[in-house]
Scaffold this active site. Sequence first.
Site, PDB file in Angstrom:
ATOM      1  N   HIS A   5      33.846  33.898  35.244  1.00 41.61           N
ATOM      2  CA  HIS A   5      32.836  34.369  36.193  1.00 41.61           C
ATOM      3  C   HIS A   5      31.407  34.336  35.596  1.00 41.61           C
ATOM      4  O   HIS A   5      30.485  33.803  36.205  1.00 41.61           O
ATOM      5  CB  HIS A   5      33.132  35.800  36.651  1.00 41.61           C
ATOM      6  CG  HIS A   5      34.475  35.955  37.332  1.00 41.61           C
ATOM      7  ND1 HIS A   5      35.037  34.964  38.096  1.00 41.61           N
ATOM      8  CD2 HIS A   5      35.342  36.992  37.372  1.00 41.61           C
ATOM      9  CE1 HIS A   5      36.191  35.387  38.572  1.00 41.61           C
ATOM     10  NE2 HIS A   5      36.406  36.617  38.148  1.00 41.61           N
ATOM     11  N   ASP A  16      37.335  30.119  41.181  1.00 43.14           N
ATOM     12  CA  ASP A  16      36.620  31.201  40.504  1.00 43.14           C
ATOM     13  C   ASP A  16      35.910  31.907  41.650  1.00 43.14           C
ATOM     14  O   ASP A  16      34.923  31.387  42.184  1.00 43.14           O
ATOM     15  CB  ASP A  16      35.599  30.647  39.501  1.00 43.14           C
ATOM     16  CG  ASP A  16      34.893  31.778  38.768  1.00 43.14           C
ATOM     17  OD1 ASP A  16      34.493  32.755  39.433  1.00 43.14           O
ATOM     18  OD2 ASP A  16      34.749  31.702  37.541  1.00 43.14           O
ATOM     19  N   HIS A  17      36.416  33.060  42.050  1.00 41.72           N
ATOM     20  CA  HIS A  17      35.942  33.607  43.323  1.00 41.72           C
ATOM     21  C   HIS A  17      34.450  33.976  43.291  1.00 41.72           C
ATOM     22  O   HIS A  17      33.830  34.129  44.326  1.00 41.72           O
ATOM     23  CB  HIS A  17      36.823  34.770  43.804  1.00 41.72           C
ATOM     24  CG  HIS A  17      36.566  36.072  43.116  1.00 41.72           C
ATOM     25  ND1 HIS A  17      37.179  36.405  41.940  1.00 41.72           N
ATOM     26  CD2 HIS A  17      35.785  37.123  43.445  1.00 41.72           C
ATOM     27  CE1 HIS A  17      36.768  37.611  41.572  1.00 41.72           C
ATOM     28  NE2 HIS A  17      35.919  38.081  42.474  1.00 41.72           N
TER      29      HIS A  17
HETATM   30  C1  BG6 Z   1      38.827  39.239  38.763  1.00 43.38           C
HETATM   31  C2  BG6 Z   1      39.257  39.933  37.501  1.00 43.38           C
HETATM   32  O1  BG6 Z   1      38.770  37.853  38.551  1.00 43.38           O
HETATM   33  O2  BG6 Z   1      37.533  39.694  39.137  1.00 43.38           O
HETATM   34  C3  BG6 Z   1      39.261  41.433  37.696  1.00 43.38           C
HETATM   35  O3  BG6 Z   1      40.555  39.498  37.150  1.00 43.38           O
HETATM   36  C4  BG6 Z   1      37.915  41.906  38.196  1.00 43.38           C
HETATM   37  O4  BG6 Z   1      39.591  42.104  36.496  1.00 43.38           O
HETATM   38  C5  BG6 Z   1      37.483  41.101  39.420  1.00 43.38           C
HETATM   39  O5  BG6 Z   1      38.033  43.282  38.559  1.00 43.38           O
HETATM   40  C6  BG6 Z   1      36.065  41.437  39.802  1.00 43.38           C
HETATM   41  O6  BG6 Z   1      35.750  40.804  41.009  1.00 43.38           O
HETATM   42  P1  BG6 Z   1      34.629  41.396  41.977  1.00 43.38           P
HETATM   43  O7  BG6 Z   1      34.477  40.359  43.030  1.00 43.38           O
HETATM   44  O8  BG6 Z   1      35.141  42.691  42.479  1.00 43.38           O
HETATM   45  O9  BG6 Z   1      33.415  41.555  41.119  1.00 43.38           O
END
Ligand code: BG6
Length: 487
Positions: free
Chosen positions: A239, A176-177
Amino acid sequence: MASMDNVCDITIFGGHGDLAFRKLMPALYHLSNDGYLSFSSRIITVARNDITNDEHIELVRSKLIEFIGESVFNQEKFERFKSQLHVVTIDFDDEKSYKGLKELLGAFPSRERVNYLSTAPDFFATICKMLKNWDLVTDVSRVVLEKPIGRDLESSRAINSEVLKYFEEKQIYRIDHYLGKDTVQNIMALRFSNRIFMPLWDANNIDHVQITVAESVGVEGRWGYYDQYGAMRDMIQNHLMQLLCLIAMEPPCSLDADSVRDEKVKVLRSLRPMSAADIERKTVRAQYAKGSIDGQPVPGYREGEGMEHSNTETFAALRVDIDNWRWNGVPFYLRSGKRMHQRNSEIVIQFKSVPHSIFANQGSGISQNKLVISLQPKESIQLKLMNKVPGLSDQMRLQQVDLELNSRINSTRKSDAYERLLLDVIRSNPTLFMRLDEVEAAWKWADVILAGWAENIIPMKSYQAGTDGPSASIQLVVQDGVSWNDE
Ligand code: BG6
């Protein structure tokens, strides 16, 4: 320069996909240049179409320039990095096509191996099975699974149980980045290394919590994927839930992976399940209609490729209750949407009012203290406090001021979440990855809401692209006497 002892072979399935070029390759390029990944390590891209090594290197070069920018790209460093790049062509379902990978990896049979599955989850089981059949899963192999893992509890269980046939739980890294973002990790530092927050972090002192992840971008061409998932499955279930866990969890007994994850899963299991009446009162789903962002016209979601009849939400807002001693009666308001007026992700901890104001007849109200943790576009942590307006006025006038909690070092390049996470996989540290029980607990809670939505317990609302979402989202908090922190 960091230590260069991390020698491993990293195989990226879906290696010519958007994520691989946008995030994974830049992260590996930086890790290698910054000395976190030994130059002997190999980065093996699994492509689906035939391509020569030279063509692949040229493609990586041009994509790196595109995604990290010409000013950051360094040709000299790339000359060294390119010697780490390899490519093989595999048709995931065709066992024979894995032969080239077997030959490459077989050259260093005892080397640490990271298999990054940057593919649709439908391929996870097949790829793992093929790796096993070719005897490519060793004790020092790991597999990284990109979210979303399934569309609900049932499909997530099916995928996980397949992968668990070939890899042990400790070898599985569910990414989960958001957990790789520096500010997100800083939540733990803030909470557990500062005594001042300890006695304040509960229902006696906190009025409510807001978690917002707003994006101005749309689905970025990923119509096929996004339309199957929507805001709840794409953002909230993972997230935003992870952010909520970090805010709400009890102090873990140590920083080791299981201690942290044990505490997070307790939060997820304490989420109050929603009844039909709760879904009606506490959830909002909406889809964006045409509007404009930064003065540019933006078509509505249903004007996207094949989306004329889509009923997928691009915005979701919810009131979440946590049934435990610490958080009894403290609402957590969550919202996330695409095509909103600006990119803004933040967590707001709103403290209760002072019990009695001695300043009431001084012409100044007292605003409640707030701790605002901004994740993007700017990373910052601010504590909003009341302060006297300087001067000789008869009245003691007050104003709200910001105490900036972090003076981050801005001179160095900020590392991306994927650098942190890839490095942790390389070092076999699963703390920032989701354990099976976490994923399942999050799905179990989200499934009830998704089922209610599927039964149309609440209507799909609409919001204009370029706004803060539908008015129902404002109503969601106003009915509790709260307003979103849209300063
Ligand atoms: C991803 C989603 O996990 O996270 C995307 O699949 C989203 O839809 C993205 O745009 C958002 O990541 P960040 O780091 O740009 O907030």
